[in-house]
Scaffold this motif. Structure first.
Motif, PDB file in Angstrom:
ATOM      1  N   TYR A  10       0.589   8.075   4.712  1.00  0.00           N
ATOM      2  CA  TYR A  10       1.348   7.206   4.088  1.00  0.00           C
ATOM      3  C   TYR A  10       1.087   5.437   3.683  1.00  0.00           C
ATOM      4  O   TYR A  10       1.373   4.701   2.278  1.00  0.00           O
ATOM      5  N   LEU A  11      -0.256   5.031   4.257  1.00  0.00           N
ATOM      6  CA  LEU A  11      -0.267   3.708   3.747  1.00  0.00           C
ATOM      7  C   LEU A  11      -0.823   3.709   1.769  1.00  0.00           C
ATOM      8  O   LEU A  11      -0.358   2.918   1.756  1.00  0.00           O
ATOM      9  N   SER A  12      -1.643   4.541   2.394  1.00  0.00           N
ATOM     10  CA  SER A  12      -2.553   4.914   1.185  1.00  0.00           C
ATOM     11  C   SER A  12      -1.456   5.344   0.012  1.00  0.00           C
ATOM     12  O   SER A  12      -1.250   4.904  -1.237  1.00  0.00           O
ATOM     13  N   PHE A  13      -0.314   6.317   0.046  1.00  0.00           N
ATOM     14  CA  PHE A  13       0.854   6.374  -0.572  1.00  0.00           C
ATOM     15  C   PHE A  13       1.063   5.669  -1.904  1.00  0.00           C
ATOM     16  O   PHE A  13       1.454   5.367  -2.314  1.00  0.00           O
ATOM     17  N   PHE A  14       1.759   4.825  -0.287  1.00  0.00           N
ATOM     18  CA  PHE A  14       2.408   3.468  -0.756  1.00  0.00           C
ATOM     19  C   PHE A  14       1.794   2.210  -1.633  1.00  0.00           C
ATOM     20  O   PHE A  14       2.398   1.803  -2.494  1.00  0.00           O
ATOM     21  N   GLU A  15      -0.114   2.505  -0.983  1.00  0.00           N
ATOM     22  CA  GLU A  15      -0.883   1.433  -1.673  1.00  0.00           C
ATOM     23  C   GLU A  15      -0.575   1.859  -2.895  1.00  0.00           C
ATOM     24  O   GLU A  15      -0.746   1.064  -4.339  1.00  0.00           O
ATOM     25  N   SER A  16      -0.705   3.441  -3.579  1.00  0.00           N
ATOM     26  CA  SER A  16      -0.882   3.355  -4.685  1.00  0.00           C
ATOM     27  C   SER A  16       0.141   3.502  -5.799  1.00  0.00           C
ATOM     28  O   SER A  16       0.163   3.095  -7.078  1.00  0.00           O
ATOM     29  N   LYS A  17       1.396   3.442  -5.461  1.00  0.00           N
ATOM     30  CA  LYS A  17       2.858   2.884  -5.991  1.00  0.00           C
ATOM     31  C   LYS A  17       2.600   0.721  -6.144  1.00  0.00           C
ATOM     32  O   LYS A  17       3.565   0.464  -6.210  1.00  0.00           O
ATOM     33  N   GLY A  18       1.557   0.459  -5.640  1.00  0.00           N
ATOM     34  CA  GLY A  18       1.700  -0.638  -6.416  1.00  0.00           C
ATOM     35  C   GLY A  18       1.642  -1.408  -4.518  1.00  0.00           C
ATOM     36  O   GLY A  18       2.163  -3.133  -4.707  1.00  0.00           O
ATOM     37  N   HIS A  19       1.681  -1.220  -3.894  1.00  0.00           N
ATOM     38  CA  HIS A  19       2.041  -2.481  -2.460  1.00  0.00           C
ATOM     39  C   HIS A  19       1.182  -2.722  -1.772  1.00  0.00           C
ATOM     40  O   HIS A  19       0.080  -2.249  -1.839  1.00  0.00           O
ATOM     41  N   LEU A  20       1.152  -3.705  -1.203  1.00  0.00           N
ATOM     42  CA  LEU A  20       0.136  -4.553  -0.338  1.00  0.00           C
ATOM     43  C   LEU A  20       0.114  -3.940   0.479  1.00  0.00           C
ATOM     44  O   LEU A  20       1.379  -4.029   1.264  1.00  0.00           O
ATOM     45  N   ARG A  62       5.236  -8.768  -4.486  1.00  0.00           N
ATOM     46  CA  ARG A  62       7.238  -8.328  -3.679  1.00  0.00           C
ATOM     47  C   ARG A  62       7.699  -7.004  -3.186  1.00  0.00           C
ATOM     48  O   ARG A  62       8.372  -6.490  -2.807  1.00  0.00           O
ATOM     49  N   ARG A  63       6.116  -6.171  -3.122  1.00  0.00           N
ATOM     50  CA  ARG A  63       5.876  -4.452  -2.934  1.00  0.00           C
ATOM     51  C   ARG A  63       5.122  -4.876  -1.635  1.00  0.00           C
ATOM     52  O   ARG A  63       3.712  -5.391  -1.876  1.00  0.00           O
ATOM     53  N   VAL A  64       5.796  -4.489  -0.432  1.00  0.00           N
ATOM     54  CA  VAL A  64       4.796  -4.893   0.740  1.00  0.00           C
ATOM     55  C   VAL A  64       4.734  -2.792   1.968  1.00  0.00           C
ATOM     56  O   VAL A  64       5.549  -2.716   2.136  1.00  0.00           O
ATOM     57  N   THR A  65       3.989  -2.475   2.507  1.00  0.00           N
ATOM     58  CA  THR A  65       3.845  -1.340   3.498  1.00  0.00           C
ATOM     59  C   THR A  65       2.746  -1.587   4.919  1.00  0.00           C
ATOM     60  O   THR A  65       1.347  -2.645   4.429  1.00  0.00           O
ATOM     61  N   THR A  66       3.710  -1.771   5.701  1.00  0.00           N
ATOM     62  CA  THR A  66       3.111  -1.699   7.223  1.00  0.00           C
ATOM     63  C   THR A  66       3.164  -0.051   8.317  1.00  0.00           C
ATOM     64  O   THR A  66       3.767   0.733   7.514  1.00  0.00           O
ATOM     65  N   CYS A  67       2.461  -0.197   8.826  1.00  0.00           N
ATOM     66  CA  CYS A  67       2.634   0.622  10.618  1.00  0.00           C
ATOM     67  C   CYS A  67       2.661  -0.547  11.335  1.00  0.00           C
ATOM     68  O   CYS A  67       2.052  -1.406  11.776  1.00  0.00           O
ATOM     69  N   LEU A  92       6.870   3.571  10.230  1.00  0.00           N
ATOM     70  CA  LEU A  92       5.697   3.325   8.783  1.00  0.00           C
ATOM     71  C   LEU A  92       7.250   2.045   8.114  1.00  0.00           C
ATOM     72  O   LEU A  92       8.217   2.834   8.075  1.00  0.00           O
ATOM     73  N   GLY A  93       6.368   1.346   7.212  1.00  0.00           N
ATOM     74  CA  GLY A  93       7.848   1.159   6.144  1.00  0.00           C
ATOM     75  C   GLY A  93       7.288   0.583   4.665  1.00  0.00           C
ATOM     76  O   GLY A  93       5.718   0.247   4.837  1.00  0.00           O
ATOM     77  N   ASN A  94       8.087   1.265   3.795  1.00  0.00           N
ATOM     78  CA  ASN A  94       7.821   0.019   2.469  1.00  0.00           C
ATOM     79  C   ASN A  94       8.665  -0.637   2.080  1.00  0.00           C
ATOM     80  O   ASN A  94       9.685  -0.735   2.154  1.00  0.00           O
ATOM     81  N   PHE A  95       8.546  -1.837   1.402  1.00  0.00           N
ATOM     82  CA  PHE A  95       9.769  -3.319   1.312  1.00  0.00           C
ATOM     83  C   PHE A  95       9.525  -3.214   0.670  1.00  0.00           C
ATOM     84  O   PHE A  95       8.143  -3.626  -0.467  1.00  0.00           O
ATOM     85  N   ASN A 233      16.712  -5.651  -1.597  1.00  0.00           N
ATOM     86  CA  ASN A 233      15.814  -5.708  -1.178  1.00  0.00           C
ATOM     87  C   ASN A 233      15.739  -4.338  -1.178  1.00  0.00           C
ATOM     88  O   ASN A 233      17.228  -3.128  -0.469  1.00  0.00           O
ATOM     89  N   ILE A 234      14.750  -3.777  -0.922  1.00  0.00           N
ATOM     90  CA  ILE A 234      15.130  -2.144  -0.523  1.00  0.00           C
ATOM     91  C   ILE A 234      14.209  -2.663   1.373  1.00  0.00           C
ATOM     92  O   ILE A 234      12.988  -2.996   1.676  1.00  0.00           O
ATOM     93  N   ASP A 235      14.568  -1.978   2.421  1.00  0.00           N
ATOM     94  CA  ASP A 235      13.741  -1.922   3.319  1.00  0.00           C
ATOM     95  C   ASP A 235      13.885  -0.479   4.162  1.00  0.00           C
ATOM     96  O   ASP A 235      14.741   0.122   4.661  1.00  0.00           O
ATOM     97  N   THR A 236      12.888   0.141   4.563  1.00  0.00           N
ATOM     98  CA  THR A 236      13.459   2.103   5.220  1.00  0.00           C
ATOM     99  C   THR A 236      11.659   2.185   6.338  1.00  0.00           C
ATOM    100  O   THR A 236      11.052   0.658   6.144  1.00  0.00           O
ATOM    101  N   GLY A 237      12.186   2.689   6.883  1.00  0.00           N
ATOM    102  CA  GLY A 237      11.415   3.321   8.303  1.00  0.00           C
ATOM    103  C   GLY A 237      11.429   4.937   8.721  1.00  0.00           C
ATOM    104  O   GLY A 237      12.394   5.416   7.959  1.00  0.00           O
ATOM    105  N   MET A 238       9.620   5.050   8.411  1.00  0.00           N
ATOM    106  CA  MET A 238       9.646   6.107   8.709  1.00  0.00           C
ATOM    107  C   MET A 238       9.146   6.641  10.229  1.00  0.00           C
ATOM    108  O   MET A 238       8.784   5.892  10.980  1.00  0.00           O
ATOM    109  N   GLY A 239       9.878   7.460  10.967  1.00  0.00           N
ATOM    110  CA  GLY A 239       9.799   7.138  12.168  1.00  0.00           C
ATOM    111  C   GLY A 239       8.189   8.583  12.410  1.00  0.00           C
ATOM    112  O   GLY A 239       8.004   9.560  12.696  1.00  0.00           O
ATOM    113  N   LEU A 240       6.615   8.032  13.074  1.00  0.00           N
ATOM    114  CA  LEU A 240       5.818   8.652  12.608  1.00  0.00           C
ATOM    115  C   LEU A 240       5.578   9.077  13.894  1.00  0.00           C
ATOM    116  O   LEU A 240       4.721  10.660  13.286  1.00  0.00           O
TER     117      LEU A 240
END
Length: 882
Positions: A10-20, A62-67, A92-95, A233-240
């Motif tokens: 998940y984190l690698s995927f959103f890094e590839s989309k320009g997220h920190l 302006r784009r961030v991803t976290t677990c 898991l979230g992308n913001f 804003n976008i606030d998403t969450g995926m239940g790991l």
């Protein structure tokens, strides 16, 4: 697919989309008083959703991803009973902070689920807010989800916050779109509308996309006005864990690779196998020990308030369930290494702090098991006061639960053994009342935060942070910039009104670093307001909570801000806190770290890490070192440094503080002979020289929690008053004991010896009373049936403890079955020989109660109860023997 692979994917995927990619924030929220714990992936990023610039590592992102590790206890009673509730979980979230919006969020969610996780598209169902035609069209036309797999729901299900349009709160809000996975008919039967309906756990929500696009305004309750936000804003969450259960093909997350090894260890320790959903105790233990280890690893300590109380409650709840599995000795500390092994790769603090966590958990377990014993005694006293056939009130059962951590099912079981029922409905009412009070308090805090946030954001954008003048003065002229009362921004406030006053500049210190917020007065021509305390927002706006006493306070008014002179006492205590910290490290060792503090005018309180109680000699040395420092009158200085430079110089950080890139370092010189120096990062106020502190006296030292100690002390005039009070009490004591001060210890020892002798006499009298009731020390005539010797005796005047002793004595004299009765109570005891012949005390007592009246129960060799007819019981007992 292992949980770690899903997380990394998940984190690698959103890094590839320009997220920190950011590491997980602590479970302890930084500068967010509205939360006890980080409870959602977006919580640590709240300022950026409200407009603050998202600067990370000196660059705007302006784009961030976290677990994000999260902890919630709102549904704690459901934990273990369902496959949906956790206390500790990973989100898991992308913001996006004013960058991309619905199109990208929807497309990327679908891409990750179907192309990277390989979930079948025809098993994915989607819900949208009923009026969100844009999201509906994106799912249907762009992604290609069939219309029959898209549900539209109202604001309670698909709006954030839930029901906000009608019920509030005001502030940022927006529609949601949820993604569900259909697990198939084996998990339940839905109706034709799909997710959010039907029975069972067939549809599992795995992803929630929140489109924060509106500012909800208007009356509450009532139809709110939705004004578009300038920054969407976008606030998403995926239940790991839910996704892991699906990909690993197991019925729920308890069978996944981050949970099941803990369940296996619980089964091994208890000798009770894990049987799935019916093994509630196994599940509760596994869930709660994860939460406890995670929180302690982040710096939480067990306590009676706040987050420390929550963690203590989780540990005690897990211990109670261990007790139900037959685990009567400390065992949770043995599970901590399992948790660290399972989660330590991604959360290294769990491995780094494992030794300290194990020690804290072990000590807390030992303390609670002692408390549990106290609960048993309290329950015994309550049941002893009931008449046969009475029911234990629900309020008393709840107090046992709330005070001693006694579970209701354990109370019911023990009461049944004694022949009593429990008002379980009354217990539920008391529990619900407490939960409602808690929910109301939390809702109030959230509402105040959201309603006032927008006003403060606008004020900060226009005026900037409040200028703090309090390091150099207790008085200043200032202008009123805003008056806040609840969710309102007032133009003026009359007598009796309580308001939050925002000034352009202030001498009032805002609560922080353990130091309480300043109090004092605001004065203007014809008016006065009393400031009760001072707080500060994340942006640096000072909020003076004040009550207008005279006149009318208006926005734009010029006021004279006067801090109460007691602030000088607070400064004495704050500098003394720094000296105490250094002295503790000098005497006890470098392992000592601050774990909390309170600095007030009348006292200081300092919590620190140390595994055992301090000796009298250690306390004396610490106190002497601090007073030598004071007598030497060393200078207290401070300067501003870059954070990294301050750390390199060895400056210590204060507990719970959030630091910027530039910090204030407070240094107190010390004697080279003592090897003392204090250097800490601190924004608090201090004396100029140590001599201003006057004197320092330790009032007490105690345990706060496992591995954490607390010292309370006083300084200045407070130290003088404390010493004078102690001397006065000593004088009064010597007069009452009619001895001089030198002989007081000898006199007390003599009195204690006399007391111990009297207690021994009482115990001997009790033993002789039992012997007398049994006919003295001679032989006892026992009756016999089927090779078993039995006795049934009525012994008036004995309490329950004496009855148990009498039953033990009868068995010791040769009885295989001993029944003793007194005052409506009865105890049944079996010998080992009787048990080997197939008798079981609980079953035998219940059979006896059916024939002779009363109620009761037990197990193994002992049973007890009440209400038996003594004569009838004596006649019936031999009939029940084999």
């Amino acid at each position: 697919m292992r949980t770690a692979e899903i997380r990394e994917g998940y984190l690698s995927f959103f890094e590839s989309k320009g997220h920190l990619r950011l590491p997980s924030f602590s479970l302890i929220p930084e500068n967010d008083p509205s939360l006890l714990f980080t409870s959602a992936g977006m919580a640590p990023l709240k300022p950026y959703f409200l407009g603050a610039r998202p600067i990370f590592g000196g660059k705007e992102w302006r784009r961030v991803t976290t677990c994000q590790k999260c902890l919630r206890v709102g549904d704690i009673e459901n934990v273990g009973r369902t496959g949906r509730h956790n206390t500790f979980f990973e989100m898991l979230g992308n913001f996006s902070f004013g960058d991309y919006f619905k199109r990208e969020a929807i497309l990327w969610a679908w891409e990750f689920l179907t192309e990277h996780l390989k979930l079948e598209p025809d098993r994915l169902w989607v819900t949208v807010y009923e009026d969100d035609d844009e999201a509906y069209a994106l799912w249907r036309d762009l992604v290609g989800v069939p219309e029959e797999q898209i549900g539209r729901f109202g604001e309670e299900e698909n709006y954030w916050p839930g029901g906000a349009i009608t019920h509030g709160p005001n502030g940022p809000s927006g529609p949601c779109s949820e993604i569900f996975y259909d697990r198939g008919p084996a998990f339940g039967t839905p109706d034709e509308t799909g997710p959010n309906t039907g029975s069972g756990d067939r549809f599992v929500e795995i992803w929630n996309l929140v489109f924060t696009q509106y500012d909800r305004q208007g009356p509450i309750p009532g139809p709110g006005i939705l004004k578009p936000l300038p920054q969407k804003n976008i606030d998403t969450g995926m239940g790991l864990y839910r996704v892991a259960a699906i990909l690993q093909g197991v019925e729920d997350f308890y069978r996944t690779d981050t949970f099941y090894p803990i369940l296996e260890r619980v089964a091994l320790l208890s000798g009770r196998p894990y049987l799935g959903q019916e093994s509630v105790s196994h599940r509760v233990i596994a869930d709660h020990v994860r939460a406890v280890v995670a929180a302690l690893s982040d710096g939480v300590t067990f306590s009676n308030t706040g987050r420390g109380y929550v963690i203590r409650r989780l540990l005690r709840r897990a211990l109670r369930h261990g007790y139900l599995l037959g685990l009567a000795e400390p065992f949770l500390h043995r599970l901590a290494p399992v948790v660290a092994e399972l989660l330590g790769d991604f959360y290294p603090e769990m491995r780094e702090n494992l030794a300290a966590v194990e020690r804290q958990v072990r000590l807390e377990e030992e303390r609670f098991l002692e408390t549990l014993e106290g609960g048993l005694k309290r329950l015994d006293a309550l049941l002893s006061g009931l008449r046969p056939g009475e029911v234990l009130p629900g309020g008393e059962a709840f107090r046992l639960y709330d005070t001693y951590g006694f579970p209701l099912d354990l109370t019911v079981e023990i009461a049944a053994e004694r022949g009593f029922g429990v008002d379980t409905e009354g217990f539920k009412r008391a529990l619900e009342a407490q939960q409602e009070r808690s929910r109301a308090a939390m809702a109030f805090e959230r509402e105040i935060f959201k309603r006032s946030a927008q006003v403060l954001e606008e004020l900060y954008a226009e005026k900037g942070a409040t200028e703090f003048l309090g390091y150099g003065t207790l008085e200043a002229e200032a202008q009123v910039l805003a008056l806040l009362a609840g969710d309102e921004s007032l133009g003026e406030a009359g007598p009796g009104t309580e308001v939050q006053v925002v000034l352009d500049r202030t001498p009032f210190y805002a609560e922080g670093g353990g130091q309480i917020g300043d109090f004092g007065l605001l004065e203007w021509p014809g008016g006065r307001a009393r400031v009760e305390t001072t707080h500060r927002t994340e942006q640096g706006i000072f909020l003076h909570r004040a009550r207008v006493e005279e006149g009318v306070l208006r926005v734009g008014e010029r006021v004279r801000a006067v801090v109460d002179p007691k602030r000088r006492d607070t400064e004495r205590n704050h500098t003394a806190t720094h000296l105490l910290h250094a002295a503790l490290r000098a005497v006890l060792g470098p392992h000592v770290r601050q774990a909390g503090s309170l600095v007030a005018p009348d006292r200081l309180r300092f919590d620190f890490t140390h595994p055992e109680a301090l000796t009298g000699e250690e306390l004396e040395r610490i106190e002497l070192l601090v007073n030598r420092w004071i007598l030497a009158d060393f200078p207290v200085t401070w300067r501003y440094l870059p954070l990294e430079e301050a750390r390199k110089e060895g400056a210590m950080a204060l507990f719970g503080e959030k630091y910027g890139e530039v910090v204030r370092v407070v240094r107190v010189e010390g004697s080279p002979l003592e090897g003392l120096e204090s250097k800490e990062l601190c924004g608090g106020t201090h004396v100029r020289r140590t001599g201003e502190i006057g004197a320092f006296l330790i009032r007490g030292e105690e345990a706060v929690s496992a591995g954490v100690r607390r010292i309370e002390a006083v300084t200045g005039e407070g130290a003088i008053r404390f010493a004078r009070g102690a001397l006065s009490r000593l004088k009064a004591l010597t007069e009452r004991l009619e001895v001089g001060e030198a002989a007081i210890e000898e006199r007390l020892e003599k009195l204690l010896a006399e007391l111990r002798a009297k207690e021994k006499e009482v115990e001997g009298l009790k033993a002789r009373l039992v012997q007398a009731a049994l006919g003295g020390g001679g032989g006892l005539a026992l009756e016999e049936k089927g090779g078993l010797r039995w006795a049934a005796l009525k012994l008036p005047g004995l309490d329950l403890a004496a009855l148990r002793q009498a039953a033990d004595d009868l068995v010791g004299r040769g009885a295989d079955v001993a029944l003793v009765l007194s005052g409506g109570q009865a105890v049944l005891k079996l010998s080992k020989r009787a048990q080997e012949k197939g008798l079981e005390a609980g079953s035998l007592f219940r059979a006896l109660a059916e024939r002779a009246g009363g109620r009761g129960g037990g197990k193994g060799a002992l049973a007890q109860g009440g209400g038996l007819d003594p004569e009838r019981a004596r006649l019936v007992l031999p009939e029940l023997l084999p």
